[in-house]
Design a protein around this motif. Sequence first.
Motif, PDB file in Angstrom:
ATOM      1  N   GLU A  52       7.074 -43.080  12.358  1.00 22.21           N
ATOM      2  CA  GLU A  52       6.757 -43.682  13.643  1.00 22.21           C
ATOM      3  C   GLU A  52       7.355 -42.845  14.391  1.00 22.21           C
ATOM      4  O   GLU A  52       6.802 -42.721  15.609  1.00 22.21           O
ATOM      5  CB  GLU A  52       8.569 -44.317  13.446  1.00 22.21           C
ATOM      6  CG  GLU A  52       8.473 -45.672  12.761  1.00 22.21           C
ATOM      7  CD  GLU A  52       9.948 -46.384  12.293  1.00 22.21           C
ATOM      8  OE1 GLU A  52      10.723 -46.445  12.216  1.00 22.21           O
ATOM      9  OE2 GLU A  52       9.913 -47.267  11.100  1.00 22.21           O
ATOM     10  N   VAL A  53       7.656 -41.608  14.084  1.00 23.99           N
ATOM     11  CA  VAL A  53       8.669 -40.482  15.659  1.00 23.99           C
ATOM     12  C   VAL A  53       7.117 -39.903  15.323  1.00 23.99           C
ATOM     13  O   VAL A  53       6.519 -39.703  16.644  1.00 23.99           O
ATOM     14  CB  VAL A  53       9.191 -39.419  14.570  1.00 23.99           C
ATOM     15  CG1 VAL A  53       9.486 -38.187  15.733  1.00 23.99           C
ATOM     16  CG2 VAL A  53      10.631 -39.958  13.985  1.00 23.99           C
ATOM     17  N   GLN A  61      -0.776 -33.772  14.462  1.00 22.45           N
ATOM     18  CA  GLN A  61      -1.479 -32.516  14.155  1.00 22.45           C
ATOM     19  C   GLN A  61       0.302 -32.054  14.952  1.00 22.45           C
ATOM     20  O   GLN A  61       1.018 -30.638  14.675  1.00 22.45           O
ATOM     21  CB  GLN A  61      -2.093 -32.121  14.873  1.00 22.45           C
ATOM     22  CG  GLN A  61      -2.252 -30.558  14.748  1.00 22.45           C
ATOM     23  CD  GLN A  61      -2.146 -29.906  13.248  1.00 22.45           C
ATOM     24  OE1 GLN A  61      -2.528 -30.667  11.998  1.00 22.45           O
ATOM     25  NE2 GLN A  61      -1.343 -28.924  12.716  1.00 22.45           N
ATOM     26  N   GLU A  62       0.711 -32.103  16.474  1.00 23.30           N
ATOM     27  CA  GLU A  62       1.739 -31.765  17.122  1.00 23.30           C
ATOM     28  C   GLU A  62       2.772 -32.468  16.339  1.00 23.30           C
ATOM     29  O   GLU A  62       3.794 -31.065  16.340  1.00 23.30           O
ATOM     30  CB  GLU A  62       2.172 -32.498  18.450  1.00 23.30           C
ATOM     31  CG  GLU A  62       2.491 -32.155  19.634  1.00 23.30           C
ATOM     32  CD  GLU A  62       2.793 -32.395  21.085  1.00 23.30           C
ATOM     33  OE1 GLU A  62       3.347 -32.788  21.575  1.00 23.30           O
ATOM     34  OE2 GLU A  62       2.446 -33.594  20.959  1.00 23.30           O
ATOM     35  N   TYR A  63       3.668 -32.963  16.401  1.00 27.34           N
ATOM     36  CA  TYR A  63       4.792 -33.440  15.415  1.00 27.34           C
ATOM     37  C   TYR A  63       4.552 -32.401  14.062  1.00 27.34           C
ATOM     38  O   TYR A  63       5.288 -32.639  13.548  1.00 27.34           O
ATOM     39  CB  TYR A  63       4.875 -34.758  15.030  1.00 27.34           C
ATOM     40  CG  TYR A  63       6.165 -34.978  14.395  1.00 27.34           C
ATOM     41  CD1 TYR A  63       7.000 -34.922  14.942  1.00 27.34           C
ATOM     42  CD2 TYR A  63       5.998 -35.913  13.078  1.00 27.34           C
ATOM     43  CE1 TYR A  63       8.619 -35.075  14.557  1.00 27.34           C
ATOM     44  CE2 TYR A  63       7.008 -36.336  12.245  1.00 27.34           C
ATOM     45  CZ  TYR A  63       8.438 -36.165  13.154  1.00 27.34           C
ATOM     46  OH  TYR A  63       9.528 -36.904  12.530  1.00 27.34           O
ATOM     47  N   ASP A  64       3.692 -32.406  13.415  1.00 29.68           N
ATOM     48  CA  ASP A  64       3.328 -31.736  12.278  1.00 29.68           C
ATOM     49  C   ASP A  64       2.932 -30.386  12.343  1.00 29.68           C
ATOM     50  O   ASP A  64       4.477 -29.756  11.237  1.00 29.68           O
ATOM     51  CB  ASP A  64       1.804 -31.913  11.390  1.00 29.68           C
ATOM     52  CG  ASP A  64       1.924 -33.339  10.493  1.00 29.68           C
ATOM     53  OD1 ASP A  64       2.777 -34.167  10.576  1.00 29.68           O
ATOM     54  OD2 ASP A  64       0.475 -33.364  10.304  1.00 29.68           O
ATOM     55  N   ASP A  65       3.148 -29.482  13.456  1.00 23.61           N
ATOM     56  CA  ASP A  65       3.452 -28.342  13.208  1.00 23.61           C
ATOM     57  C   ASP A  65       5.534 -27.671  13.608  1.00 23.61           C
ATOM     58  O   ASP A  65       5.917 -27.086  13.296  1.00 23.61           O
ATOM     59  CB  ASP A  65       2.933 -27.794  14.893  1.00 23.61           C
ATOM     60  CG  ASP A  65       1.432 -27.800  14.646  1.00 23.61           C
ATOM     61  OD1 ASP A  65       1.086 -27.924  13.633  1.00 23.61           O
ATOM     62  OD2 ASP A  65       0.494 -27.538  15.589  1.00 23.61           O
ATOM     63  N   ILE A  66       5.904 -29.352  13.655  1.00 23.67           N
ATOM     64  CA  ILE A  66       7.438 -29.505  14.191  1.00 23.67           C
ATOM     65  C   ILE A  66       8.076 -29.125  13.389  1.00 23.67           C
ATOM     66  O   ILE A  66       9.111 -28.213  12.964  1.00 23.67           O
ATOM     67  CB  ILE A  66       7.766 -30.459  15.465  1.00 23.67           C
ATOM     68  CG1 ILE A  66       6.924 -30.186  17.137  1.00 23.67           C
ATOM     69  CG2 ILE A  66       9.182 -30.455  15.267  1.00 23.67           C
ATOM     70  CD1 ILE A  66       7.261 -31.801  17.679  1.00 23.67           C
ATOM     71  N   LEU A  67       7.898 -29.989  12.214  1.00 27.36           N
ATOM     72  CA  LEU A  67       7.981 -29.843  11.370  1.00 27.36           C
ATOM     73  C   LEU A  67       8.038 -29.020   9.869  1.00 27.36           C
ATOM     74  O   LEU A  67       9.033 -28.656   9.391  1.00 27.36           O
ATOM     75  CB  LEU A  67       7.492 -31.164  10.581  1.00 27.36           C
ATOM     76  CG  LEU A  67       8.163 -32.482  10.917  1.00 27.36           C
ATOM     77  CD1 LEU A  67       7.477 -34.180   9.822  1.00 27.36           C
ATOM     78  CD2 LEU A  67       9.189 -32.806  10.955  1.00 27.36           C
TER      79      LEU A  67
END
Length: 217
Positions: A52-53, A61-67
Amino acid sequence: GALHHIHTTASPSVEEYIKLTYDPCVAFNEREGLFKVLLGKEQLDGYLKCTEVRNFYKTAQEYDDILREAILLTDKQTKGLESHDIWKGFQPKFARVGDLCKYVKFFKKLLRSTLEACASQNILVVELRHTTGCLFDDDRGTIDILDEIGLIEEIQNDIRKQYPYFRVMLILTCYKIVGPSHAKKILGHIQKANLKYPHLIAGFDAVNEEEFTPQLD
């Protein structure tokens, strides 16, 4: 070749962990820096489902990079630092993904990916460090020790269909920081598992930072 001393939690590729965050049961608490598996209608304060986030970012990809940065030990946490200071960044990484590793559905995926990667690189003997008694099922029930060792053997045997000489040697580990009770528990697991899987059980080890963790009596 052979590979000495790899842990079931630390050895999977970070990309395998990122793949798990696409499962709707995986949530992340940014404040605490922890992943959790939310089964059924489970909800925990501060935990938001990654699926959801991810929708609030321009790209996945942007969120994956944070994780990815949250999971990896970065140069900033290691470069030029003494061993104890590195451990300050290193130890929380295990807690961060701990719940993902303990969910049996994910444990099997992570372990298979690790062992397949070894076999594909002609690493045919793998000494695997593993702490038993932590895996849970869809009802959060604890997986029996013999079933736990059995699923490790099942994955090994699947890989041996393509790589006949591949084998896993298990070193079961306790946490020194928990104390003697955990050491006795794991030694009990070894005694029980060794009756059915003597070809897999290779030894025992106590883990945690050596210089700053009290010794076991």
